[in-house]
Design an enzyme around this catalytic site. Structure first.
Site, PDB file in Angstrom:
ATOM      1  N   LYS A   1       0.829  -1.209   0.000  1.00  7.25           N
ATOM      2  CA  LYS A   1       0.000   0.000   0.000  1.00  7.25           C
ATOM      3  C   LYS A   1       0.870   1.269   0.000  1.00  7.25           C
ATOM      4  O   LYS A   1       0.669   2.185  -0.797  1.00  7.25           O
ATOM      5  CB  LYS A   1      -0.930  -0.033   1.216  1.00  7.25           C
ATOM      6  CG  LYS A   1      -1.762   1.204   1.408  1.00  7.25           C
ATOM      7  CD  LYS A   1      -2.760   1.424   0.290  1.00  7.25           C
ATOM      8  CE  LYS A   1      -3.400   2.791   0.419  1.00  7.25           C
ATOM      9  NZ  LYS A   1      -4.263   3.111  -0.697  1.00  7.25           N
TER      10      LYS A   1
ATOM     11  N   PHE B   1      -1.492   9.612 -14.103  1.00  4.40           N
ATOM     12  CA  PHE B   1      -0.711  10.347 -13.099  1.00  4.40           C
ATOM     13  C   PHE B   1       0.449  11.133 -13.705  1.00  4.40           C
ATOM     14  O   PHE B   1       1.457  11.375 -13.049  1.00  4.40           O
ATOM     15  CB  PHE B   1      -0.214   9.393 -11.984  1.00  4.40           C
ATOM     16  CG  PHE B   1      -1.312   9.077 -11.011  1.00  4.40           C
ATOM     17  CD1 PHE B   1      -2.294   8.165 -11.332  1.00  4.40           C
ATOM     18  CD2 PHE B   1      -1.396   9.738  -9.796  1.00  4.40           C
ATOM     19  CE1 PHE B   1      -3.345   7.902 -10.473  1.00  4.40           C
ATOM     20  CE2 PHE B   1      -2.440   9.488  -8.927  1.00  4.40           C
ATOM     21  CZ  PHE B   1      -3.411   8.567  -9.271  1.00  4.40           C
TER      22      PHE B   1
ATOM     23  N   CYS C   1      -4.449  10.703   1.509  1.00  3.51           N
ATOM     24  CA  CYS C   1      -3.502   9.572   1.471  1.00  3.51           C
ATOM     25  C   CYS C   1      -2.066   9.943   1.085  1.00  3.51           C
ATOM     26  O   CYS C   1      -1.147   9.719   1.865  1.00  3.51           O
ATOM     27  CB  CYS C   1      -4.026   8.489   0.533  1.00  3.51           C
ATOM     28  SG  CYS C   1      -5.524   7.706   1.155  1.00  3.51           S
TER      29      CYS C   1
ATOM     30  N   ARG D   1      -8.842  17.188   3.021  1.00  7.30           N
ATOM     31  CA  ARG D   1      -7.607  16.901   3.744  1.00  7.30           C
ATOM     32  C   ARG D   1      -6.379  17.144   2.857  1.00  7.30           C
ATOM     33  O   ARG D   1      -6.279  16.609   1.763  1.00  7.30           O
ATOM     34  CB  ARG D   1      -7.617  15.448   4.259  1.00  7.30           C
ATOM     35  CG  ARG D   1      -8.546  15.278   5.453  1.00  7.30           C
ATOM     36  CD  ARG D   1      -8.615  13.845   5.921  1.00  7.30           C
ATOM     37  NE  ARG D   1      -9.451  13.015   5.076  1.00  7.30           N
ATOM     38  CZ  ARG D   1      -9.786  11.754   5.358  1.00  7.30           C
ATOM     39  NH1 ARG D   1      -9.351  11.189   6.462  1.00  7.30           N
ATOM     40  NH2 ARG D   1     -10.561  11.073   4.544  1.00  7.30           N
TER      41      ARG D   1
HETATM   42  N1  NAD Z   1      -9.812   8.001   1.964  1.00 10.62           N
HETATM   43  C1  NAD Z   1      -9.242   7.267   1.029  1.00 10.62           C
HETATM   44  O1  NAD Z   1      -9.340   7.540  -0.171  1.00 10.62           O
HETATM   45  C2  NAD Z   1      -8.445   6.040   1.416  1.00 10.62           C
HETATM   46  C3  NAD Z   1      -8.105   5.102   0.430  1.00 10.62           C
HETATM   47  C4  NAD Z   1      -7.395   3.972   0.797  1.00 10.62           C
HETATM   48  C5  NAD Z   1      -6.997   3.793   2.121  1.00 10.62           C
HETATM   49  N2  NAD Z   1      -7.335   4.734   3.048  1.00 10.62           N
HETATM   50  C6  NAD Z   1      -6.944   4.485   4.440  1.00 10.62           C
HETATM   51  O2  NAD Z   1      -8.091   4.021   5.142  1.00 10.62           O
HETATM   52  C7  NAD Z   1      -8.053   4.496   6.499  1.00 10.62           C
HETATM   53  C8  NAD Z   1      -9.333   5.254   6.794  1.00 10.62           C
HETATM   54  O3  NAD Z   1      -9.364   6.399   5.985  1.00 10.62           O
HETATM   55  P1  NAD Z   1     -10.695   7.264   5.796  1.00 10.62           P
HETATM   56  O4  NAD Z   1     -10.404   8.239   4.732  1.00 10.62           O
HETATM   57  O5  NAD Z   1     -11.852   6.343   5.669  1.00 10.62           O
HETATM   58  O6  NAD Z   1     -10.756   7.978   7.227  1.00 10.62           O
HETATM   59  P2  NAD Z   1     -11.988   8.767   7.883  1.00 10.62           P
HETATM   60  O7  NAD Z   1     -11.393   9.748   8.806  1.00 10.62           O
HETATM   61  O8  NAD Z   1     -12.924   9.205   6.801  1.00 10.62           O
HETATM   62  O9  NAD Z   1     -12.765   7.643   8.717  1.00 10.62           O
HETATM   63  C9  NAD Z   1     -12.268   7.049   9.885  1.00 10.62           C
HETATM   64  C10 NAD Z   1     -13.445   6.818  10.826  1.00 10.62           C
HETATM   65  O10 NAD Z   1     -13.022   5.998  11.918  1.00 10.62           O
HETATM   66  C11 NAD Z   1     -13.752   6.413  13.066  1.00 10.62           C
HETATM   67  N3  NAD Z   1     -13.082   5.877  14.271  1.00 10.62           N
HETATM   68  C12 NAD Z   1     -11.929   6.295  14.857  1.00 10.62           C
HETATM   69  N4  NAD Z   1     -11.648   5.530  15.924  1.00 10.62           N
HETATM   70  C13 NAD Z   1     -12.633   4.589  16.015  1.00 10.62           C
HETATM   71  C14 NAD Z   1     -12.886   3.500  16.893  1.00 10.62           C
HETATM   72  N5  NAD Z   1     -12.069   3.192  17.913  1.00 10.62           N
HETATM   73  N6  NAD Z   1     -14.006   2.759  16.699  1.00 10.62           N
HETATM   74  C15 NAD Z   1     -14.862   3.045  15.677  1.00 10.62           C
HETATM   75  N7  NAD Z   1     -14.653   4.056  14.815  1.00 10.62           N
HETATM   76  C16 NAD Z   1     -13.554   4.820  14.959  1.00 10.62           C
HETATM   77  C17 NAD Z   1     -13.763   7.922  12.961  1.00 10.62           C
HETATM   78  O11 NAD Z   1     -14.775   8.493  13.750  1.00 10.62           O
HETATM   79  C18 NAD Z   1     -13.999   8.094  11.443  1.00 10.62           C
HETATM   80  O12 NAD Z   1     -15.383   8.202  11.143  1.00 10.62           O
HETATM   81  C19 NAD Z   1      -6.781   5.327   6.612  1.00 10.62           C
HETATM   82  O13 NAD Z   1      -5.749   4.517   7.104  1.00 10.62           O
HETATM   83  C20 NAD Z   1      -6.489   5.725   5.189  1.00 10.62           C
HETATM   84  O14 NAD Z   1      -5.126   5.965   4.957  1.00 10.62           O
HETATM   85  C21 NAD Z   1      -8.056   5.833   2.732  1.00 10.62           C
END
Ligand code: NAD
Length: 436
Positions: free
Chosen positions: A207, A252, A263, A331
């Protein structure tokens, strides 16, 4: 199959809804009560095309539910995914794992029967083993395996990316865990999506390496764009000439204001820290990060020069605030670096974005004026800066826009428009890496 998704953000909500669409019984958990209340009221807390229909359909079918409570759903789960945020830790650039570890602790106390705990969050190498240790210490009797299943979806195209992925990566170290994960992803066999099974460390690193490589492509073409401006070349032609080479590929290779989003910025920085911790070098990624910061600064300079050498007293309409179109995610958006710089130098900013303004209002300085309509945003301005290439900006009525402007400067940071056309319309047109 019973699936629990811990974290109902961009990744957790999309993944949970897609697993429900595959036929699993999915519960999405979040600590954010207002998010869960909205979801239970049929509202989607984020903007992601198609997500509202997908969630509504699966919730109505009884395959998708939302709660803040780990109990009893974690106990009944076959697979528990951790999809919480892993932002940059303040001060040192590491991925902050507090949310992952807290989720692991909470999961541990509720486990019952054999369960696979799957890291879907982007986490540094070694995190799955830490999650395993935390659960083992909290609940020594628990019957579980830990797996890594990094997510590669792109915001704005998240559902199709999830439903038709280039690959599924499974970091597993037990046959039972692999069998359950393969079973969950079985609907993708129909479209022959490649499934790569590796050890935990490789899955975690796939990743970071993928995101760092994509970020490097962006910084690379941005440097080439800069060189194009010096030598009179056109970065469009250069990128096309490069991209037609199948070994390079055309994706890209779009010059612009630098990468942003939830990310690339945090994952490149985290990868550098991972390498440092292990005494390995990561110089290409270090350069990628430096070039990206320089690119944003270069955009501020480009805007200043287009305005005749000073932003002071100038009013600028910024079209697009999110880091890319088709998302409301602000973000690390380049706009958050560029706009405050312009304000510091005395510019007045009129801002418009189709989906990002709610979040942008919280993150941008109070001086920024937000407008619901582009025509109002450009009224009386000295310049327009196209920051994000939303589709609705492609078909603007430029004759009307120009009439409303005070001056005719147009700075296209996404190279969306054709210089000759914009000049014919009477704009003083500037773009990135292309001859004026
Ligand atoms: N956003 C993207 O495009 C993307 C793509 C691939 C991977 N990721 C990865 O996925 C992960 C999540 O990213 P995201 O963009 O969805 O984040 P986000 O901030 O949108 O969502 C995370 C959620 O987790 C919740 N949370 C935190 N602690 C918690 C707990 N103990 N129990 C239950 N819920 C909890 C938060 O309230 C929040 O709603 C990250 O590691 C990110 O790097 C993101």
């Amino acid at each position: 199959m019973n699936v629990v998704m811990i974290g109902s953000g961009y990744v957790g909500l999309v993944s949970g809804a897609c697993f429900a669409e595959f036929g699993a019984a999915v519960t999405c958990i979040d600590v954010d009560q207002s998010k869960i209340d909205q979801l239970n009221a049929g509202k989607i807390p984020i903007y992601e095309p198609g997500l509202d229909d997908l969630v509504a359909r699966n919730a109505a079918a009884g395959r998708l539910q939302f709660t803040t409570e780990y109990d009893p759903v974690v106990g009944a789960a076959d697979l528990v995914f951790i999809a919480v945020g892993t932002p940059t830790r303040r001060g040192d650039g590491h991925a902050d794992l507090v949310y992952v570890y807290e989720a692991a602790r909470q999961i541990a106390t509720h486990l019952s029967g054999y369960t696979v705990i799957v890291d879907k969050s982007t986490v540094p190498v070694g995190t799955a083993r830490q999650v395993e240790r935390i659960i083992r210490e909290s609940n020594p009797a628990a019957d579980f395996d830990v797996a890594s299943n990094p997510e590669f979806l792109r915001e704005g195209a998240a559902i199709s990316d999830f439903m038709r992925p280039d690959r599924v990566v499974l970091g597993v170290e037990s046959e039972r865990a692999e069998k359950l994960l393969r079973e969950l992803y079985r609907p993708l066999n129909l479209i022959e999506a490649p499934v790569l099974v590796t050890n935990l460390e490789s899955a975690e690193l796939v990743k970071y390496a993928s995101n760092a490589f994509l970020a490097t492509k962006i910084s690379f073409i941005n440097e080439i764009a800069n060189l194009c401006e010096h030598v009179g070349a056109d970065v469009h032609a250069v990128a096309r000439g490069m991209g037609l080479d199948g070994r390079i590929g055309k994706k890209f290779l779009h010059a612009g204001p630098g990468y942003g989003g939830s990310c690339f910025p945090k994952d490149t920085t985290a990868l550098i820290r991972i390498a440092q911790e292990h005494g390995a070098s990561c110089r290409i990624v270090e350069a990628t990060v430096e070039v990206n910061a320089a690119q944003k600064a270069r955009m501020v300079k480009k805007i200043r020069e287009a305005l005749g050498g000073s932003e002071s007293g100038k009013t600028i309409a910024v079209l697009g605030l999110t880091f890319k179109p088709e998302t409301d995610d602000m973000r690390d958006s380049p706009s958050l670096a560029i706009i405050p710089n312009l304000i510091d130098k005395g510019a007045v900013i009129h801002a418009h974005d189709p989906q990002g303004m709610r979040e942008a209002r919280e993150q941008l300085p109070g001086q920024v004026k937000f407008f619901d309509h582009v025509h109002d945003a450009v009224t009386g301005v000295d310049a327009i800066v196209l920051m994000t290439e939303w589709n609705e900006y492609r078909g603007l009525d430029f004759i009307q826009l120009k009439k409303r402007m005070n001056d005719n400067v147009f700075i296209d940071l996404r190279n969306v428009y054709e210089s000759a056309v914009m000049k014919e319309l009477g704009f003083e047109y500037f773009c990135v890496g292309r001859p004026a």
